[in-house]
Design an enzyme around this catalytic site. Structure first.
Site, PDB file in Angstrom:
ATOM      1  CD  GLN A  65      -2.788   1.514   0.441  1.00  0.00           C
ATOM      2  OE1 GLN A  65      -3.943   0.779   0.510  1.00  0.00           O
ATOM      3  NE2 GLN A  65      -2.607   2.397  -0.519  1.00  0.00           N
ATOM      4  CG  HIS A 123      -3.687  -0.571  -6.544  1.00  0.00           C
ATOM      5  ND1 HIS A 123      -4.148  -1.768  -6.355  1.00  0.00           N
ATOM      6  CD2 HIS A 123      -4.779   0.096  -6.094  1.00  0.00           C
ATOM      7  CE1 HIS A 123      -4.862  -1.973  -5.448  1.00  0.00           C
ATOM      8  NE2 HIS A 123      -5.348  -0.979  -5.184  1.00  0.00           N
ATOM      9  CD  GLU A 126      -6.667   4.369  -7.493  1.00  0.00           C
ATOM     10  OE1 GLU A 126      -7.633   4.720  -6.919  1.00  0.00           O
ATOM     11  OE2 GLU A 126      -5.766   3.683  -7.039  1.00  0.00           O
ATOM     12  CG  ASP A 222     -10.669   0.462  -5.211  1.00  0.00           C
ATOM     13  OD1 ASP A 222      -9.846  -0.508  -4.962  1.00  0.00           O
ATOM     14  OD2 ASP A 222      -9.931   1.635  -5.212  1.00  0.00           O
ATOM     15  CD1 TRP A 228      -8.469   7.886  -1.270  1.00  0.00           C
ATOM     16  CD2 TRP A 228      -8.349   6.820   0.856  1.00  0.00           C
ATOM     17  NE1 TRP A 228      -7.446   8.034  -0.324  1.00  0.00           N
ATOM     18  CE2 TRP A 228      -7.370   7.572   0.656  1.00  0.00           C
ATOM     19  CE3 TRP A 228      -8.547   5.999   1.929  1.00  0.00           C
ATOM     20  CZ2 TRP A 228      -6.598   7.771   1.762  1.00  0.00           C
ATOM     21  CZ3 TRP A 228      -7.552   6.029   2.922  1.00  0.00           C
ATOM     22  CH2 TRP A 228      -6.513   7.071   3.142  1.00  0.00           C
TER      23      TRP A 228
END
Length: 338
Positions: A65, A123, A126, A222, A228
């Site tokens: 992350q 990811h 994005e 997601d 978020w």
């Protein structure tokens, strides 16, 4: 995440799974943050995966992350997560401290996937930044290694803002590699375009164009509940609804595609564990077992006759529509925790 226990993580994971399954979902790919030396979230997810294996295909992505290289030792933590049992290699190249580190993370992702024979879910791009082109590198390396069908590029928002000349050149390369795409319509439209005044971008990738070029593309949710995206509820029909609106795919042909194109088994490499046409057989078997033991397990989850009927119908529908389900749970699984 640093203050949570495995038990607390498992409670949140089960809360998310319950919401998903009550909407008929039978396969979930979840991105677990491994930029945590204690691996609390991963340990919890691996335990849950084993506990629900008879009723749910749960795939785990070892996801850095906070970045493979933006977080000190992040690449080593991703590798350790794969050794512990994660199914997929994750990355977040656009979040690294510099473009060179983002490219390095893509090279590392491919290296780890080949070394440990794992799937890939990145990811990727994005962002609204049209200069973010890690997708191009990911596709090229996957093509060179012959693992395009095992590779997924999630989000790819910047590709939706790329100029047409570049985009349609890339379409040929995507088709050649066999790479998969996942668009998260609700989150992408909510998060992207924030620096725009007007015209304001929708923020999603080129879903319709990808499909028209014969490239495997899916919709996903997601986040279940986090800053978020706070309104996730596990209902993939809601995601499909938003997706076909935002991608402008409501012609008769497009709507038929949404009902019939089998994508999730190719995307997730899920074995045909449930017979075609009877996708709820294992769930019904599990139901009978729990009923015979007379435990309050299902009642605690909130299963009711009408919900059971809805679950069976939705499971039948998703076996045919094939839209991917991704699960994000606040605390246990943070895709966007910056």
């Amino acid at each position: 995440k640093g203050n949570m226990t495995v038990a607390q993580m498992k409670k949140r994971i089960y809360s998310g799974i319950r919401k998903e399954m009550l909407h008929g979902v039978q396969a979930i790919r979840t991105h677990i943050d491994v930029t945590d030396p204690t691996f609390t979230g991963l340990k919890a997810a691996l335990e849950v995966k084993d506990e629900v294996k008879d009723i749910l295909d749960l795939q785990i992505v070892a996801f850095p992350q906070e970045g493979m290289y933006a977080y000190k030792g992040g690449d080593k933590l991703v590798e350790e997560g794969l050794k512990m049992g994660a199914d997929c290699v994750g990355a977040i190249p656009h979040f690294e401290l510099a473009r060179e580190f983002g490219e390095k993370s893509i090279h590392k992702t491919i290296e780890l996937a080949v070394k440990y024979n794992k799937l890939i879910d990145v990811h990727c791009d994005e962002t609204d930044d049209t200069q973010s082109r890690f997708l191009e590198l990911l596709n090229a390396l996957a093509l060179m290694e012959g693992i395009g069908t095992r590779t997924t590029a999630s989000h790819t928002c910047s590709f939706g803002s790329a100029d047409n000349s570049y985009a349609f050149r890339m379409m040929k390369l995507f088709k050649k590699s066999g790479i998969n795409f996942i668009s998260c319509p609700t989150e992408n439209v909510y998060l992207e375009g924030r620096q725009d005044t007007y015209p304001k971008r929708r923020g999603i990738t080129r879903v319709k164009e990808l499909y028209d070029n014969g490239i495997n593309v899916c919709f996903a949710q997601d986040s279940m509940s986090d800053p978020w995206y706070p309104l996730g509820n596990g209902n993939m029909m809601m995601i499909l609804d938003h997706g076909i609106h935002l991608a402008q795919m409501m012609s008769p042909g497009s709507l038929l595609m949404c009902r019939s194109k089998p994508t999730i088994r190719r995307l997730a490499q899920i074995p045909p564990s449930m017979p075609t046409g009877r996708p709820t057989a294992a769930v019904r078997k599990w139901w009978r077992k729990k009923r015979q033991t007379r435990t309050p397990f299902l009642q605690r989850w909130g299963w009711r006759p009408e919900a059971w009927f809805w679950c069976c119908w939705q499971a039948w529908h998703f076996e045919r529509s094939g839209h991917a389900a991704e699960l994000e749970i606040s605390g246990a699984v943070h895709r966007h925790s910056r």
